[in-house]
Enzyme design. Structure first.
Site, PDB file in Angstrom:
ATOM      1  N   LYS A 210      -0.743  -3.294  -0.295  1.00  0.00           N
ATOM      2  CA  LYS A 210      -1.019  -2.745  -0.175  1.00  0.00           C
ATOM      3  C   LYS A 210      -1.898  -1.463  -0.423  1.00  0.00           C
ATOM      4  O   LYS A 210      -0.441  -0.927  -1.304  1.00  0.00           O
ATOM      5  CB  LYS A 210      -0.186  -2.098   1.365  1.00  0.00           C
ATOM      6  CG  LYS A 210      -0.803  -1.194   1.727  1.00  0.00           C
ATOM      7  CD  LYS A 210       0.340  -0.593   3.090  1.00  0.00           C
ATOM      8  CE  LYS A 210      -0.069   0.400   3.664  1.00  0.00           C
ATOM      9  NZ  LYS A 210       0.654   0.912   4.725  1.00  0.00           N
TER      10      LYS A 210
HETATM   11  C1  5RP Z   1       4.174   4.371   4.020  1.00  0.00           C
HETATM   12  C2  5RP Z   1       3.161   3.229   3.756  1.00  0.00           C
HETATM   13  C3  5RP Z   1       3.423   3.387   5.693  1.00  0.00           C
HETATM   14  O1  5RP Z   1       3.826   2.345   5.912  1.00  0.00           O
HETATM   15  C4  5RP Z   1       1.803   3.475   5.382  1.00  0.00           C
HETATM   16  O2  5RP Z   1       1.134   4.079   4.278  1.00  0.00           O
HETATM   17  C5  5RP Z   1       1.163   3.856   6.811  1.00  0.00           C
HETATM   18  O3  5RP Z   1       0.539   3.518   7.297  1.00  0.00           O
HETATM   19  P1  5RP Z   1      -0.924   4.829   7.253  1.00  0.00           P
HETATM   20  O4  5RP Z   1      -0.819   5.399   6.070  1.00  0.00           O
HETATM   21  O5  5RP Z   1      -1.669   3.987   8.267  1.00  0.00           O
HETATM   22  O6  5RP Z   1      -0.875   6.003   8.506  1.00  0.00           O
HETATM   23  O7  5RP Z   1       3.051   2.205   3.953  1.00  0.00           O
HETATM   24  O8  5RP Z   1       3.792   4.710   2.130  1.00  0.00           O
END
Ligand code: 5RP
Length: 301
Positions: A210
């Site tokens: 991710k």
């Molecule tokens: C924190 C994470 C969170 O799950 C994620 O980034 C949150 O999603 P968004 O940025 O879309 O609110 O991985 O590091």
């Protein structure tokens, strides 16, 4: 300048070629990048995450509470999550949120957050540990184990240690690992950084990464031998979030792992549906924006 042996060396810049127009070569007939040589159990979990028809996924991230507490939009998980489950492919959450606020009678993937240790009142968020043992991840039926990874930050060594421990434990029981690339507040979101971080995490054995969208995103994707899902990040306008999602898919992402741009929207369910149209149905951002507006108009809200 002469080196120790007195030989004059000059730095020679060697061009890189990402072959962004050449599909990944070693996928066999499996729909998830880099997973062709994994065993049945791993492939089953990955199929619970990535739709075999589109090869893509809409992950809904609501694990923010693990370091941010009750952020806006996530005050009542018990009310929000049941509304959204049918509109996404995967729930990304902590075990505490899942066990307390989500009934187990749903048929979606689970990305279980297994690292913790920071909070918004720390100066340095990069020091975490593995907070969930593999037996509990198995009890939760996790389809992948999500670990925060801080490349270039103070906690780099411990986060690589955490990541490696989780990958090793997951490999024993055929549960994939999702490496979450964290970006410190003083760090730049450049393709140079994301190429470095995504590649390190993939080579250490993560099965999914991710990360954030950036310029030259297609090169980041091309150089990463496992699927990349893109984080939503801070709340944008709905239109901008759809454009970011579209550009990510165009650049080769295999989905979105989006939180605030869904749950902080005035229309979380419709926003999840619009993202799904881009991810699974090849909608452009313009088409998804029109879809969203039509749905809002028809909902009378
Ligand atoms: C924190 C994470 C969170 O799950 C994620 O980034 C949150 O999603 P968004 O940025 O879309 O609110 O991985 O590091």
């Amino acid at each position: 300048m002469a080196d120790k042996e007195g030989v004059k060396r000059e730095a020679v810049k060697v061009d890189k070629n990402y072959y962004t127009d050449v599909p990944f070569k070693t996928n066999g007939n499996f729909h998830v990048k880099g997973a062709a040589n994994l065993d049945w159990g791993m492939k089953k979990h990955l199929t619970n995450i990535f739709n075999p028809k589109s090869g893509n996924t809409v992950m809904f991230a609501f694990d923010h509470g693990y370091f941010m507490g009750s952020v806006s939009g996530l005050e009542r998980l018990d009310i929000l999550i049941p509304q959204l489950i049918d509109h996404v492919d995967v729930l990304m959450a902590t075990r505490g949120a899942l066990r307390t606020c989500v009934k187990p009678n749903f048929r979606k993937g689970i990305a279980l957050r297994v690292s913790a240790g920071s909070s918004m009142i720390n100066d340095d968020l990069s020091h975490e540990l593995v907070s969930v043992d593999i037996e509990d991840a198995i009890r939760m039926n996790a389809d992948c184990l999500a670990v925060q990874t801080f490349i270039g930050a103070g906690g780099q060594l411990s986060s690589i240690d955490n990541l490696s421990k989780v990958i090793n434990a997951g490999a024993r029981y055929s549960i994939p690992t999702l490496g979450v690339i964290a970006v410190g507040k003083d760090m730049e979101r450049t393709s140079q950084y994301f190429k470095l971080a995504t590649r390190i995490v993939a080579e250490l054995g993560a099965n999914i990464i991710k990360t954030y969208y950036c310029d030259d995103f297609d090169e980041v994707v091309a150089a990463c031998p496992v699927p990349i899902v893109v984080a939503g990040g801070k709340k944008l306008t709905e239109k901008d979030a759809l454009t970011m999602a579209y550009k990510s898919m165009l650049g080769g992402a295999r989905g979105l792992d989006m939180g605030r741009n869904i749950f902080q929207s005035k229309y979380p369910v419709l926003m999840a549906d619009a993202i799904g149209k881009i991810v699974h149905n090849k909608y452009t951002d313009k088409e998804a924006w029109e879809f969203l507006n039509d749905k809002i108009k028809n909902s009378g809200k």
